[in-house]
Enzyme design. Structure first.
Site, PDB file in Angstrom:
ATOM      1  N   CYS A 179      -9.471  -2.662  -8.892  1.00  0.00           N
ATOM      2  CA  CYS A 179      -9.159  -2.344 -10.286  1.00  0.00           C
ATOM      3  C   CYS A 179      -8.013  -3.283 -10.686  1.00  0.00           C
ATOM      4  CB  CYS A 179      -8.850  -0.856 -10.486  1.00  0.00           C
ATOM      5  SG  CYS A 179      -7.363  -0.237  -9.679  1.00  0.00           S
ATOM      6  N   HIS A 184      -4.192   0.778  12.712  1.00  0.00           N
ATOM      7  CA  HIS A 184      -3.419   2.021  12.853  1.00  0.00           C
ATOM      8  C   HIS A 184      -4.029   3.178  12.083  1.00  0.00           C
ATOM      9  CE1 HIS A 184       0.625  -0.186  13.879  1.00  0.00           C
ATOM     10  NE2 HIS A 184      -0.426  -0.737  14.484  1.00  0.00           N
TER      11      HIS A 184
END
Ligand code: RB5
Length: 146
Positions: free
Chosen positions: A65, A98
């Site tokens: 966006c 992670h």
């Protein structure tokens, strides 16, 4: 890899370039729109794509966006989504290693196509490390499922 891509009007040009780049890299791309720079609302693209990432229609999703923020917030409302808004390569790699991010969000008004391509390549090719990172994600999932 099958990758789902989508954007609102402000991310349209960047999404189009990312789509080409992913195809150049040999990935299969499914485009959830939007298909022009005409104004539209990012939740209308974020929710269908996010549901299909969780439903394994594609392995990963990339949403654009203006800032990457709104579409990230919307995607993260879908249970099972771990969307990360990354405008640098370190965060992109870490969000995979992670956080096992399954959707990457980018801002077409924030970064250029060159950096976006580097981020996309690193994000798509990085692998989740598991171990202690898995333990933390389980806590997030447990909360989400309460
Ligand atoms: C659209 O003007 C803009 O607000 C949107 O693309 C996005 O940046 C919102 O977070």
């Amino acid at each position: 890899m099958k990758i789902l891509v989508g954007s609102d009007h402000a991310g349209f040009e960047l999404k189009e370039d990312i789509k080409l780049y992913l195809q150049e890299l040999g990935h299969e791309v499914i485009d959830y729109g939007t298909h022009s720079s005409e104004m539209m609302d990012y939740p209308d693209v974020a929710f269908p794509l996010a549901r299909d990432v969780v439903g394994r229609v594609g392995e990963k999703g990339i949403l654009c966006c203006g800032t990457g923020v709104g579409i990230c917030i919307a995607a993260n409302k879908v249970r099972g989504v771990r969307a990360a808004n990354c405008h640098d390569t370190f965060s992109a790699r870490s969000s995979r290693e992670h956080n096992d991010a399954n959707i990457l969000t980018l801002g077409g008004r924030v970064i250029g196509k060159g950096l976006a391509r580097d981020i996309v390549k690193i994000w798509v090719e990085s692998q989740f490390l598991g171990g202690r990172y898995q333990r933390r994600l389980v806590k997030v999932e447990d909360y989400e499922n309460r």
